[in-house]
Design a protein around this motif. Structure first.
Motif, PDB file in Angstrom:
ATOM      1  N   UNK A  49      -9.284 -32.919  -7.638  1.00 14.66           N
ATOM      2  CA  UNK A  49      -9.577 -32.963  -9.057  1.00 14.66           C
ATOM      3  C   UNK A  49      -9.060 -34.215  -9.724  1.00 14.66           C
ATOM      4  N   UNK A  50      -8.695 -34.066 -10.979  1.00 15.23           N
ATOM      5  CA  UNK A  50      -8.291 -35.191 -11.822  1.00 15.23           C
ATOM      6  C   UNK A  50      -6.786 -35.181 -12.050  1.00 15.23           C
ATOM      7  N   UNK A  51      -6.195 -36.387 -12.035  1.00 16.03           N
ATOM      8  CA  UNK A  51      -4.764 -36.512 -12.290  1.00 16.03           C
ATOM      9  C   UNK A  51      -4.515 -37.610 -13.314  1.00 16.03           C
ATOM     10  N   UNK A  52      -3.923 -37.191 -14.425  1.00 14.40           N
ATOM     11  CA  UNK A  52      -3.485 -38.115 -15.459  1.00 14.40           C
ATOM     12  C   UNK A  52      -2.189 -37.564 -16.033  1.00 14.40           C
ATOM     13  N   UNK A  53      -1.703 -38.145 -17.097  1.00 14.38           N
ATOM     14  CA  UNK A  53      -0.426 -37.734 -17.672  1.00 14.38           C
ATOM     15  C   UNK A  53      -0.386 -36.251 -18.017  1.00 14.38           C
ATOM     16  N   UNK A  54      -1.505 -35.709 -18.486  1.00 19.31           N
ATOM     17  CA  UNK A  54      -1.539 -34.307 -18.902  1.00 19.31           C
ATOM     18  C   UNK A  54      -1.647 -33.332 -17.736  1.00 19.31           C
TER      19      UNK A  54
END
Length: 134
Positions: A49-54
């Protein structure tokens, strides 16, 4: 639209000057806990999936716990669809903590590694078997 920074699931929007609560639907691949298992004495974390600060917290917790318990940590990044500097920072910190090998990074992750130059620092292999053999 104004979001409550401590609870991403609630936001407000201004409709006619009145703030009304709204629900945000979050993709299941966003911020979900990675799949984990032991293989040849190493701990494998399969991120997707997606990985960012949140959304980085579940992956950070998995990497930290694995580094405390296992002599080698393998991150399968083949199903990561988006990653930003939070993901990159996490991997650099994990690499500094102990042996970390990245397996089969997705095209987007490979590009992030190339642009940032960490592809020359991180240990990257094609398969989990390759990662645990070296």
């Amino acid at each position: 639209m104004f979001c409550n920074e401590t609870a991403l699931s609630t936001c407000t929007s201004s409709v006619g000057g009145i703030l009304t609560p709204q629900r945000i639907t979050v993709d299941a691949s966003y911020g979900s806990a990675p799949r984990q298992y032991e293989y040849r004495g190493a701990w494998v974390i399969a991120a997707s999936g997606e990985y960012d600060l949140a959304s980085i917290a579940p992956l950070r917790e998995a990497l930290q716990a694995a580094a405390r318990k296992y002599p080698m940590v393998v991150l399968d990044a083949s199903a990561v669809t988006f990653a930003d500097s939070a993901f990159l920072n996490l991997l650099i910190l994990a690499h500094q903590t102990g042996p970390l090998c990245i397996v089969a990074p997705s095209r987007q992750v490979r590009r992030l590694f190339q642009v940032s130059g960490v592809d020359s620092v991180l240990k990257i292999r094609q398969t989990v078997t390759d990662a645990t053999a070296s």
